[in-house]
Structure formats: structure tokens, C-alpha cells
Write a protein that holds these residues in place. Structure first.
Motif, PDB file in Angstrom:
ATOM      1  N   ALA A 100      43.543  -5.421 -30.378  1.00 52.19           N
ATOM      2  CA  ALA A 100      43.052  -5.862 -29.067  1.00 52.19           C
ATOM      3  C   ALA A 100      43.472  -4.889 -27.979  1.00 52.19           C
ATOM      4  CB  ALA A 100      43.571  -7.265 -28.753  1.00 52.19           C
ATOM      5  N   SER A 101      44.725  -4.404 -28.053  1.00 50.95           N
ATOM      6  CA  SER A 101      45.158  -3.476 -27.015  1.00 50.95           C
ATOM      7  C   SER A 101      44.414  -2.155 -27.137  1.00 50.95           C
ATOM      8  CB  SER A 101      46.677  -3.276 -27.054  1.00 50.95           C
ATOM      9  OG  SER A 101      47.048  -2.779 -28.312  1.00 50.95           O
ATOM     10  N   LEU A 102      44.045  -1.775 -28.369  1.00 48.51           N
ATOM     11  CA  LEU A 102      43.235  -0.567 -28.524  1.00 48.51           C
ATOM     12  C   LEU A 102      41.822  -0.790 -27.969  1.00 48.51           C
ATOM     13  CD1 LEU A 102      44.205   0.639 -32.130  1.00 48.51           C
ATOM     14  CD2 LEU A 102      45.199   1.289 -29.936  1.00 48.51           C
ATOM     15  N   LEU A 103      41.291  -2.000 -28.207  1.00 46.27           N
ATOM     16  CA  LEU A 103      39.946  -2.318 -27.688  1.00 46.27           C
ATOM     17  C   LEU A 103      39.915  -2.263 -26.166  1.00 46.27           C
ATOM     18  CD1 LEU A 103      38.813  -5.359 -29.888  1.00 46.27           C
ATOM     19  CD2 LEU A 103      37.782  -3.089 -29.842  1.00 46.27           C
ATOM     20  N   LEU A 104      41.080  -2.522 -25.531  1.00 50.79           N
ATOM     21  CA  LEU A 104      41.139  -2.549 -24.067  1.00 50.79           C
ATOM     22  C   LEU A 104      41.539  -1.197 -23.487  1.00 50.79           C
ATOM     23  CD1 LEU A 104      42.864  -6.020 -23.690  1.00 50.79           C
ATOM     24  CD2 LEU A 104      40.579  -5.415 -22.893  1.00 50.79           C
ATOM     25  N   SER A 105      41.712  -0.198 -24.356  1.00 53.33           N
ATOM     26  CA  SER A 105      42.117   1.122 -23.866  1.00 53.33           C
ATOM     27  C   SER A 105      41.062   1.702 -22.931  1.00 53.33           C
ATOM     28  CB  SER A 105      42.333   2.068 -25.050  1.00 53.33           C
ATOM     29  OG  SER A 105      42.464   3.396 -24.574  1.00 53.33           O
ATOM     30  N   VAL A 113      39.895   6.054 -28.288  1.00 53.15           N
ATOM     31  CA  VAL A 113      40.817   5.057 -28.855  1.00 53.15           C
ATOM     32  C   VAL A 113      40.036   3.791 -29.194  1.00 53.15           C
ATOM     33  CG1 VAL A 113      42.838   3.607 -28.408  1.00 53.15           C
ATOM     34  CG2 VAL A 113      42.803   5.977 -27.598  1.00 53.15           C
ATOM     35  N   ARG A 114      39.208   3.368 -28.227  1.00 51.18           N
ATOM     36  CA  ARG A 114      38.420   2.141 -28.419  1.00 51.18           C
ATOM     37  C   ARG A 114      37.538   2.214 -29.654  1.00 51.18           C
ATOM     38  NH1 ARG A 114      37.171   2.535 -22.905  1.00 51.18           N
ATOM     39  NH2 ARG A 114      35.083   3.218 -23.434  1.00 51.18           N
ATOM     40  N   VAL A 115      36.969   3.408 -29.891  1.00 49.41           N
ATOM     41  CA  VAL A 115      35.930   3.504 -30.902  1.00 49.41           C
ATOM     42  C   VAL A 115      36.463   3.174 -32.301  1.00 49.41           C
ATOM     43  CG1 VAL A 115      36.117   5.965 -31.463  1.00 49.41           C
ATOM     44  CG2 VAL A 115      33.881   4.861 -31.503  1.00 49.41           C
ATOM     45  N   TRP A 116      37.726   3.551 -32.587  1.00 45.43           N
ATOM     46  CA  TRP A 116      38.299   3.255 -33.907  1.00 45.43           C
ATOM     47  C   TRP A 116      38.512   1.762 -34.092  1.00 45.43           C
ATOM     48  CZ3 TRP A 116      37.444   6.793 -37.160  1.00 45.43           C
ATOM     49  CH2 TRP A 116      37.465   8.131 -36.766  1.00 45.43           C
ATOM     50  N   ALA A 117      39.061   1.130 -33.045  1.00 43.48           N
ATOM     51  CA  ALA A 117      39.295  -0.315 -33.127  1.00 43.48           C
ATOM     52  C   ALA A 117      37.965  -1.053 -33.251  1.00 43.48           C
ATOM     53  CB  ALA A 117      40.057  -0.779 -31.892  1.00 43.48           C
ATOM     54  N   ARG A 118      36.981  -0.574 -32.490  1.00 40.53           N
ATOM     55  CA  ARG A 118      35.658  -1.198 -32.535  1.00 40.53           C
ATOM     56  C   ARG A 118      35.058  -1.115 -33.934  1.00 40.53           C
ATOM     57  NH1 ARG A 118      33.503  -5.115 -31.260  1.00 40.53           N
ATOM     58  NH2 ARG A 118      34.632  -4.952 -29.306  1.00 40.53           N
ATOM     59  N   CYS A 119      35.175   0.060 -34.571  1.00 42.72           N
ATOM     60  CA  CYS A 119      34.658   0.239 -35.937  1.00 42.72           C
ATOM     61  C   CYS A 119      35.348  -0.726 -36.887  1.00 42.72           C
ATOM     62  CB  CYS A 119      34.891   1.680 -36.422  1.00 42.72           C
ATOM     63  SG  CYS A 119      33.760   2.860 -35.691  1.00 42.72           S
ATOM     64  N   TYR A 120      36.673  -0.796 -36.805  1.00 41.90           N
ATOM     65  CA  TYR A 120      37.424  -1.693 -37.697  1.00 41.90           C
ATOM     66  C   TYR A 120      36.931  -3.125 -37.538  1.00 41.90           C
ATOM     67  CZ  TYR A 120      41.197  -4.256 -39.904  1.00 41.90           C
ATOM     68  OH  TYR A 120      41.897  -5.086 -40.714  1.00 41.90           O
ATOM     69  N   VAL A 121      36.857  -3.579 -36.282  1.00 43.85           N
ATOM     70  CA  VAL A 121      36.461  -4.973 -36.013  1.00 43.85           C
ATOM     71  C   VAL A 121      35.051  -5.232 -36.531  1.00 43.85           C
ATOM     72  CG1 VAL A 121      35.913  -6.615 -34.178  1.00 43.85           C
ATOM     73  CG2 VAL A 121      38.006  -5.250 -34.048  1.00 43.85           C
ATOM     74  N   ASP A 122      34.137  -4.319 -36.240  1.00 43.17           N
ATOM     75  CA  ASP A 122      32.748  -4.524 -36.667  1.00 43.17           C
ATOM     76  C   ASP A 122      32.634  -4.568 -38.192  1.00 43.17           C
ATOM     77  OD1 ASP A 122      31.971  -4.674 -34.103  1.00 43.17           O
ATOM     78  OD2 ASP A 122      30.974  -2.724 -33.997  1.00 43.17           O
ATOM     79  N   VAL A 123      33.356  -3.668 -38.875  1.00 42.28           N
ATOM     80  CA  VAL A 123      33.262  -3.619 -40.331  1.00 42.28           C
ATOM     81  C   VAL A 123      33.828  -4.887 -40.957  1.00 42.28           C
ATOM     82  CG1 VAL A 123      34.184  -2.481 -42.398  1.00 42.28           C
ATOM     83  CG2 VAL A 123      33.206  -1.105 -40.534  1.00 42.28           C
ATOM     84  N   PHE A 124      35.055  -5.264 -40.574  1.00 40.48           N
ATOM     85  CA  PHE A 124      35.694  -6.380 -41.278  1.00 40.48           C
ATOM     86  C   PHE A 124      35.181  -7.745 -40.843  1.00 40.48           C
ATOM     87  CE2 PHE A 124      38.475  -2.962 -42.483  1.00 40.48           C
ATOM     88  CZ  PHE A 124      38.670  -3.248 -43.827  1.00 40.48           C
ATOM     89  N   ARG A 125      34.535  -7.814 -39.669  1.00 44.34           N
ATOM     90  CA  ARG A 125      33.864  -9.075 -39.330  1.00 44.34           C
ATOM     91  C   ARG A 125      32.511  -9.149 -40.011  1.00 44.34           C
ATOM     92  NH1 ARG A 125      33.736 -11.129 -33.352  1.00 44.34           N
ATOM     93  NH2 ARG A 125      32.302  -9.387 -33.165  1.00 44.34           N
TER      94      ARG A 125
END
Lengths: 245, 256
Positions: free
Chosen positions: B48-53, B58-70
Motif C-alpha cells: 500500500a505504501s508503494l502504491l501511494l508513492s 515505484v508504484r508500477v511494481w506494486a500495481r503489477c503485483y496487486v493486479d496479478v495476484f487479484r
């Protein structure tokens, strides 16, 4: 450079999008001086105040508070902010903490005071403002006037060299304004350096050493309270005072 | 009709499976779920803190992780982690399927928790962090002490929903094959059902899941109401003065 100033502002400019809100502001505040900033809404007075502790970042110009040039790239802004107290129109008390925890949070985590010492000092600050009986309440349980006085106590707990008030009574019900102004008045009498953005012309007349009239992003008039408020110079200031008085 | 009833509610069948459900299945389910929740919450907070960067890379990696695993079915993620990793020679948990199940369910949970926590943090009025920063607190101290605690409170019900999903997804460990002693609720019940061709054991296991999830919901809702009462936010609404303490609670309840 005048090293004796508590606050020194030079050539301050700030734009939002295409609108220039501050168009070159210069002023000094001497230690212990109380400066009230008045002006119509949209004149840039709140933005000016918010630039003084870098809640807003100015586009250009310099701000020096208590000897630290906040706008220099190398300065530790957190350290400087710890010495500048700020009181907001909407209080912004920490909703999840008790009144006492609101007051002790920064002394504990910025000044690294022990829990007991911070609580002891916090209670003393609350007592000074007549709030000690509310120490264990949540902010939501307090009246607006009480919340704002807690916010002042929270700022004072850091023992700041300068206090900034951003329309501190504008969100209060009329009957609660007096108590908050009285606290501010006491602070001024105790020699605190204060910059007060306010619509309370009566307070400015009684408590201010100097009044700045902001209009269109610049300081359009300034001087001792009696001169600015009772013998206004210029049509804009006269028009403004006619509306608020 | 009687036969239909017995296919699901055969009392002797239920009583036969009950001891292993309670002594083996329930503790293992709770263990997998609790650890997965811990993994999901802590990794979710980091995400979440990466998503708010403010930095896009920085955001793009967290976004990819969230999108893939959801976006993947849980059964596929559990298979990839629990069967795929050991097969590829990566065995952080040796041959213990519970470890892989915790990791897989925790990884999925982290993706959901990240979005929930991001929304919670963004729901905290900006004045809260402004006030914290103006007192001299650093960005991270303001987040840790002021913004995140309030953000989590704002999304407690949504987080509970996620914890319930974690409890249920712990059953997917059955894919990885379990030895006696490692079996959780669903595995025990499905073994029994395969042996007896009667679904009563599954019903008993279902009751066990509900015994975990239903009280959890109500417990958190109660906590939520209590916290809300303490932090009811209103700006210009006149507040009851302390002398009117008797009426205070009701007045606040209505505003929430």
C-alpha cells in the motif's frame, strides 16, 4: 540581512495552475511581535501563512524562521517545523488519540521525551489553557472551542519560537470564538511571536503590533493596527474594512 | 426425503469425524489462516505504501503485483507456489505443505489488503498529516503514528472480509497433499466423505468454518463501532457540552 528578525520573508511567490496567489511578498516579524494578516478571501493570506512552515512550498523567494532558512535546499525542514507552532482553521486534532496524547505525540516522537515527562508537561500545557479536565477525552467529544484550544496546547507543547494561526476562529460557533481569542491574547501578552491570519478585526486592533493587509497576492498596506484599521489608506482597504466592520 | 436428510445430517457420521475435526482440523485451519493474515497484512501494508508513492516507477511494481495476484484464481496461485516451487527446487519450507499454503494464501491476501489499506490511508483527511508534519514529525513518523492507524480503522470491515476469505482459502492446502497431523478441516471432511459417500462430515466441517468466521465478523463490527464513537468526525456541527454527558453517546451514534 537582519539577523534579529524572528521571521524574514523575501520575494515570496506561489502559483496554483495558472493563478498566481502570491506575487512577491516581503516582510519581517520581530521577536515577540504580533502581526495580524487581514484581507479579502482569495487574497493569498492563508497561502502566505502556509508557506511560512512549508505546508505549502513556495515557487520562489526565501523564508527564514527563527534563524533557519526554510527554503534553503540543505535545511532540515522537520527540525525547523518543530520550532514553529501552527494552528489550523479546522483544528486537525488527531481523531484516534486522546486529548493528552494529541498534546504529547510530538514531544515524545520529535523531542524524544519519556512518556511520563511528556505527560507531565502536556498536562501543564492543558492546565494553562483550562483544559486539564479533558485530558482523557477524544477530540470528537469536545466542542469546537475546546478542540481549538487543545490544538493550541498541542502546538505550545513543542515550545515553539513562533506561532502561526490560520483563521483559528473561523470554523467556530460565535459563542465559542471569545474563549479561543482570549487564549491567543494571553499568548501575545506573554511575548510569543505570532502571525495571525484572521477576520476578527477587533482582535487585530487590540492584540496586533502590526497589521498587514493582503490584496491580490501582495501586501497592499501595513503598519500599526490603529493606523491601518482606523485611518485606512487607499480605496481597496477602505472597501474591505467597510465590509467586515 | 429421509435419505436426502441423512446424506447431509447423519449424526453418527458427524460424531465419528468430530474428534479429528476439533483436535486436528480446527487448529491447523486456524494456524494457516492466522499466519496467512499476518503475511497478508504486513506485505499488504508495504505494498500500500508503494502504491501511494509519488514516484511512478515505484508504484508500477506494486500495481503489477496487486493486479496479478487479484486476477489469478486462488487455486492456481496455491498450485504454482505449493507444487511449482518445490518442483523447481525452491523449498523454503522443506516438505511441509502448510508453509507453502501460508505463503500462497498470504501472497493473495497481500494483494487485496494492499488495495484496502491504500483506500483507507487515502480516506484520512489531508489535514491530519499536515498537522503532524507541522509539529515536526517526519513523513514516515506522521504516516506511522497518525495516518495509518486512522486509515486502518476506516477500513476495518473490509479487512475483516479479507480475513474471512483467508480462512476459507486455507482449505486449498488440500491440493498439496497432507499427512496425518497436518490435515485441516476440509481435508479431513473430504477424506471422510470419500470413504463413506456421505456428506455429513462436510457439513460438520462447514459448521466449524462458520464458528470461526461469523464471530469474527461480529467481533470486528463491535470494535469498529467502539472506535467510531471515539473518532466521530464533524466540523461545524455543535457538540454536546461535557455537562450533557448522558446524551453524548446517542448524539454521536446518529452522526456516524
Amino acid at each position: 540581512m537582519n539577523t534579529q528578525s524572528a521571521i524574514e520573508v523575501r520575494g515570496l511567490r506561489k502559483s496554483y495552475g495558472g493563478t498566481e496567489v502570491l506575487r512577491g511578498v516581503d516582510f519581517d516579524v520581530a521577536p515577540g511581535e504580533v502581526v495580524c494578516v487581514i484581507g479579502p478571501s482569495g487574497s493569498g493570506k492563508s497561502t502566505l501563512l502556509r508557506c511560512l512552515n512549508l505546508v505549502e512550498r513556495p515557487d520562489s523567494g526565501t523564508v527564514t524562521v527563527a534563524g533557519a532558512c526554510l527554503t534553503a535546499p540543505s535545511v532540515d525542514v522537520d527540525e525547523a517545523r518543530a520550532r514553529i507552532g501552527m494552528v489550523f482553521q479546522h483544528f486537525h486534532l488527531f481523531a484516534h488519540l486522546s486529548v493528552l496524547q494529541n498534546v504529547t505525540l510530538a514531544p515524545r516522537h520529535v523531542r524524544r521525551l519519556g512518556k511520563d515527562e511528556a505527560a507531565r508537561r502536556g498536562r501543564a500545557h492543558l492546565a494553562r489553557l483550562g483544559l486539564d479536565h479533558l485530558a482523557d477525552r477524544r477530540p470528537a467529544e469536545l466542542s469546537g472551542g475546546q478542540q481549538q484550544r487543545v490544538a493550541i496546547a498541542r502546538a505550545l507543547a513543542m515550545e515553539p519560537e513562533v506561532m502561526l494561526f490560520d483563521e483559528a476562529t473561523s470554523a467556530l460557533d460565535p459563542e465559542l470564538v471569545k474563549g479561543v481569542l482570549a487564549v491567543m491574547r494571553d499568548l501575545a501578552d506573554d511575548g510569543m511571536t505570532m502571525v495571525v491570519v484572521t477576520h476578527e478585526i477587533g482582535f487585530a486592533r487590540e492584540a496586533a503590533d502590526r497589521v498587514l493587509f493582503m490584496d491580490g497576492g501582495v501586501i497592499a498596506a501595513q503598519g500599526p493596527a490603529r493606523d491601518v484599521l482606523d485611518r485606512p489608506d487607499g480605496p481597496r482597504l477602505r472597501e474591505f474594512l467597510a465590509q467586515v466592520l | 426425503m429421509n435419505g436426502f436428510f441423512h446424506a447431509f445430517f447423519d449424526l453418527p457420521d458427524m460424531l465419528a469425524v468430530l474428534p479429528s475435526l476439533l483436535t486436528e482440523g480446527l487448529p491447523n485451519t486456524l494456524l494457516i489462516a492466522a499466519l496467512a493474515v499476518a503475511v497478508g497484512l504486513s506485505a499488504g501494508l508495504v505494498l500500500a505504501s508503494l502504491l501511494l508513492s509519488s514516484r511512478w516507477w515505484v508504484r508500477v511494481w506494486a500495481r503489477c503485483y496487486v493486479d496479478v495476484f487479484r486476477g489469478l484464481p486462488a487455486i492456481l496461485t496455491v498450485s504454482l507456489v505449493g507444487l511449482g516451487l518445490p518442483a523447481a527446487g525452491v523449498r523454503p519450507f522443506g516438505r511441509d505443505p502448510l508453509g507453502y499454503a501460508v505463503l500462497a494464501v498470504g501472497m493473495i491476501s497481500a494483494a487485496y489488503c494492499a488495495e484496502i489499506l491504500r483506500a483507507g490511508i487515502q480516506s484520512v483527511p489531508p489535514g491530519q498529516s499536515e498537522a503532524a508534519r507541522s509539529l515536526g514529525l517526519s513523513y514516515s513518523a506522521a504516516m506511522r503514528l497518525v495516518v495509518v492507524p486512522q486509515g486502518i480503522r476506516n477500513v476495518l470491515p473490509a479487512l475483516t472480509g479479507q480475513f474471512i476469505v483467508d480462512v476459507k482459502e486455507s482449505s486449498l492446502v488440500y491440493l498439496l497433499g497432507l499427512a496425518v497431523g497436518q490435515r485441516e478441516l476440509f481435508f479431513i471432511a473430504s477424506e471422510q466423505q470419500a470413504a463413506t459417500y456421505n456428506s455429513s462430515a462436510l457439513v460438520a466441517a462447514g459448521v466449524c468454518y462458520l464458528v470461526i468466521t461469523v464471530p469474527l465478523t461480529h467481533l470486528v463490527n463491535r470494535l469498529d463501532r467502539r472506535l467510531r464513537r471515539g473518532s466521530a468526525r464533524s466540523r461545524r456541527i455543535p457538540r454536546p457540552m461535557p455537562t450533557a454527558a448522558a446524551g453524548t453517546e446517542n448524539a454521536l451514534e446518529i452522526q456516524v
